[in-house]
Design an enzyme around this catalytic site. Structure first.
Site, short mmCIF file in Angstrom:
data_model
loop_
_atom_site.label_atom_id
_atom_site.label_comp_id
_atom_site.label_asym_id
_atom_site.label_seq_id
_atom_site.Cartn_x
_atom_site.Cartn_y
_atom_site.Cartn_z
N HIS A 1 -5.52 1.77 1.48
CA HIS A 1 -5.73 3.21 1.33
C HIS A 1 -6.47 3.76 2.54
O HIS A 1 -7.07 4.83 2.47
CB HIS A 1 -6.47 3.52 0.03
CG HIS A 1 -5.95 2.74 -1.14
ND1 HIS A 1 -6.49 1.54 -1.52
CD2 HIS A 1 -4.91 2.98 -1.96
CE1 HIS A 1 -5.79 1.06 -2.54
NE2 HIS A 1 -4.84 1.90 -2.82
S1 FES Z 1 -8.80 1.14 1.16
FE1 FES Z 1 -8.26 0.84 -0.92
S2 FES Z 1 -8.48 -1.28 -1.07
FE2 FES Z 1 -9.07 -0.95 0.95
#
Ligand code: FES
Ligand code: HEM
Lengths: 469, 176
Positions: B141
């Site tokens: 993410h």
């Molecule tokens: S940014 Fe969501 S798990 Fe690493």
């Protein structure tokens, strides 16, 4: 249950003997033969039967798979391949179970939207609806646990990401997560307990389904008009009318099911799950199965970890209270001109949320940008500085591209963009607004269309309905 | 009359007493059923390992497994250390000084698990992306970590955790 059981006549010595000791035939006769059912049910009402069919398929194929599956980190992946290659009919049985999960959710979502559209959650059917929400919750948990058993890369990382949601709980989050794992990370003990629970949960679902149907048979089915049956003329007996209709619909559904099993069994899956779990390498793009995508999009839409988890849970749990959020007395959206467009917008929102869930978080749905080509990096950088000196909020990016002859530097100046993050957030907002604002307010201000006087009238027209009386 | 009252009081007492015994007994019986799911003796037994640091060169990193988790060990360059120590602590999303995260400026030891939802950030291998701050980048993410393993940008709420470890010699550490 109600008193529809009296027409049962035991036909031979054995059934008479049984009837005096365990009147189960009498019960079945009353509930599934004579049971009075509104005469105007359309094909959306066959999904209950289709869901029962799906549950049976999952139970049968699942119990058989469990005879060959090995719930151990070192062997699980290989045992699934063994099912596919060596076990007699193993590929058919596994694909049926795998595709069956998707079909189950497809039917469940249609069934739920049906209930939403025709107001089947309203008094006196609140308990039926609440049991339904409990069932979908259990289905979500079951399917998630089942998917993990394959122990491929997607399985492993889905378990990792989802169990890590619990670390968002303040203070005790870490201990709860380790309790779920049975270790300090997702591993063998985790797989083993997921298997145990994946075997248990379908039977909890069976029990919930029994209560769901019991509650349904106390008050009877809703129908497309939302008008309760008043005279005998409004209903027909369950057998033969709905037994035939439900069977026919189940057959048609089974054709679709079979098409996937035989022609596109992996279409709904993800290729990364053909790679064995590797705790040291995260796949570049983690996505859940299609039936979880809208919820996944809601989770990612909220930038805060705890709030994201809470919002995702709320997206399901809000369904528990909609019988009390909807202020309208009219059940069927057919007669609710103001709610109708909002309802269809809600359906579209759920579908587009699913699409958002499948795309990476920084995916751009709409982008308007000017691109200027430069042959040297210095030129691109100085052009960038110049634009920044005029507008310090400019969204600029230098993209290096190498082709056979030369390197070019594109300076991309993005004027407008709609990212997945932003769109998901907007849709999440509408998702909740539909329940918390539109449902209560529309019910108060709307002037509904005139309801038909009775179910018979809606089917036969007023004059013939009067004659039939 | 009075004997009636006595009866009621006696019955109440018996109800409360029986209820409490059943409740406490039930809770006591439940505990083993819950606690059996916690990490067991064999999981705890794997709890410490020793690592030889001598083969790691400046700027290089290795990944080893400890309790089923990847541990990142990075020998930081002078630039890495400078970048980590220069930034004012108050500017960080999860404020923590670099000096509180290392025992020896050169050696950074981290649990290589993104504090968002548990993916493994990239940045260990030579050709990997390191994110905008020269440390690690989580592809799931989009969280960026700096050369001290601290979160700088993205949804992760916390810095990469530092496992318990101690230097046995100059080039050997014990984790756990
Ligand atoms: S940014 Fe969501 S798990 Fe690493
Ligand atoms: C509510 C009903 C059920 C649902 C929604 C469901 C869902 C799933 C899903 C999505 C998978 C992963 C499939 C794959 O990738 O191949 C799976 C696997 C599995 N399920 Fe189920 N399941 C259900 C009932 C059952 C039952 C009743 C059993 C047995 C008691 C069972 C046993 C298994 C086993 C052994 C696997 C792993 C083997 C495999 O990958 O096919 N399931 N389940």
């Amino acid at each position: 249950m109600s008193d529809h059981s009296s027409t049962y006549e035991p036909t031979n010595g054995f059934t008479r003997w049984l009837d005096e000791r365990l009147p189960i035939m009498r019960l079945m006769h009353g509930q599934f033969i004579d049971f009075p059912t509104p005469r105007n049910l359309n094909y959306l009402w066959t999904f209950g039967a289709i869901l029962t069919f799906c549950l049976a398929i999952q139970l049968i194929t699942g119990i058989v798979l469990a005879m060959h599956f090995i719930p151990h980190g070192d062997f699980a992946f290989a045992s699934v391949e063994h099912i596919m290659r060596d076990v007699n009919w193993g590929d058919l049985i596994r694909y049926t179970h795998f595709v069956g999960a998707s079909m189950f959710f497809l039917a469940a979502y249609i069934h739920m939207f049906r209930g939403l559209y025709f107001g089947s959650y309203k008094s006196p059917r609140e308990i039926i609806w609440i049991l339904g929400v409990l069932i979908i919750l259990c289905m979500i948990i079951t399917a998630f646990m089942g998917y993990s058993l394959v122990w491929g890369q997607m399985s492993f990382w889905a378990v990792t990401v989802i169990t890590n949601l619990f670390t968002a709980i303040p203070i005790v989050g870490e201990s709860i997560t380790q309790w779920i794992w049975g270790g300090y990370s997702v591993g063998d003990p985790t797989l083993n307990r997921l298997f145990s629970l994946h075997y248990l949960f379908p039977f909890i679902i069976v029990a919930l389904v029994a209560l769901h149907i019991w509650a349904l048979h106390v008050v009877g089915s809703n129908n497309p008009t939302g008008v309760e049956p008043k005279t005998e003329n409004d209903s027909v007996s369950f057998y033969p009318y709905y037994v035939i209709k439900d069977s026919f619909a189940t057959m048609v559904f089974a054709l679709l099911f079979a098409w996937f099993v035989f022609y596109a069994p992996n279409y709904l899956g993800h290729s990364d799950n053909f790679i064995e779990a590797n705790p040291l390498q995260t796949p570049p793009h983690i996505v859940p199965e299609w039936y979880f995508l809208p919820f996944y999009a809601i989770l990612r839409a909220i930038p805060d970890k705890l709030l994201g988890v809470v919002t995702m849970m709320a997206a399901i749990c809000v369904l528990f209270i909609i019988p009390w959020l909807d202020t309208s007395k009219i059940r069927s959206t057919r007669y609710r001109p103001l709610l109708k467009p909002f309802f269809w917008l809600f359906v579209i929102t759920c579908l587009v949320l699913g699409y958002c869930g499948a795309k990476s978080p920084d995916y751009r749905f709409v982008e308007m940008a000017d691109t200027q080509k430069y042959t040297s990096k210095a030129a691109a950088v100085s052009a960038k500085e110049e634009i920044l000196s005029k507008n310090k909020h400019a969204d600029l990016e230098i993209i290096e591209s190498i082709n056979s002859k030369e390197i070019t530097y594109d300076l991309k100046n993005t004027k407008f963009k709609l990212t997945n993050q932003v769109l998901s957030l907007l849709l999440t907002f509408y998702y909740f607004a539909f329940f918390f604002a539109i449902m209560p307010i529309v019910g108060l201000i709307e002037t509904p269309h005139k309801l038909p006087g009775s179910i018979a009238e809606s089917v036969l027209g007023k004059s013939s309905a009067d004659k039939a009386q | 009359m009075s004997s009636d009252n006595d009866d009621v009081a006696r019955r109440d007492f018996l109800m409360v007493a029986a209820g409490s015994v059943a409740g406490v007994g039930g809770a006591c019986a439940l505990w083993p059923l819950i606690d059996q799911m916690n990490p067991d003796a064999s999981a705890k037994a794997l709890a410490s390992i020793e690592v030889d640091l001598s083969p790691i060169k400046d700027g290089q990193a290795i990944t080893i497994m400890w309790r089923g988790k990847p541990i990142f060990i990075r020998k930081r360059t002078a630039d890495d250390i400078k970048a980590a120590q220069e930034i004012p602590v108050s500017d960080l999303p999860d404020p923590e000084a670099d000096t509180d995260r290392v025992q020896n400026d050169e050696w950074l030891v981290l649990i290589g698990i993104c504090t968002h939802l548990g993916c493994i950030p990239r940045g260990q291998a030579a050709g990997d992306v390191h994110g905008d701050f020269g440390g690690w980048f989580c592809p799931c993410h989009g969280s960026h970590y700096d050369t001290s393993g601290r979160i700088r940008k993205g949804p992760a709420p916390k810095n990469l955790a530092v496992p318990p470890y101690k230097f046995l010699t100059d080039t050997k550490i014990k984790i756990g």
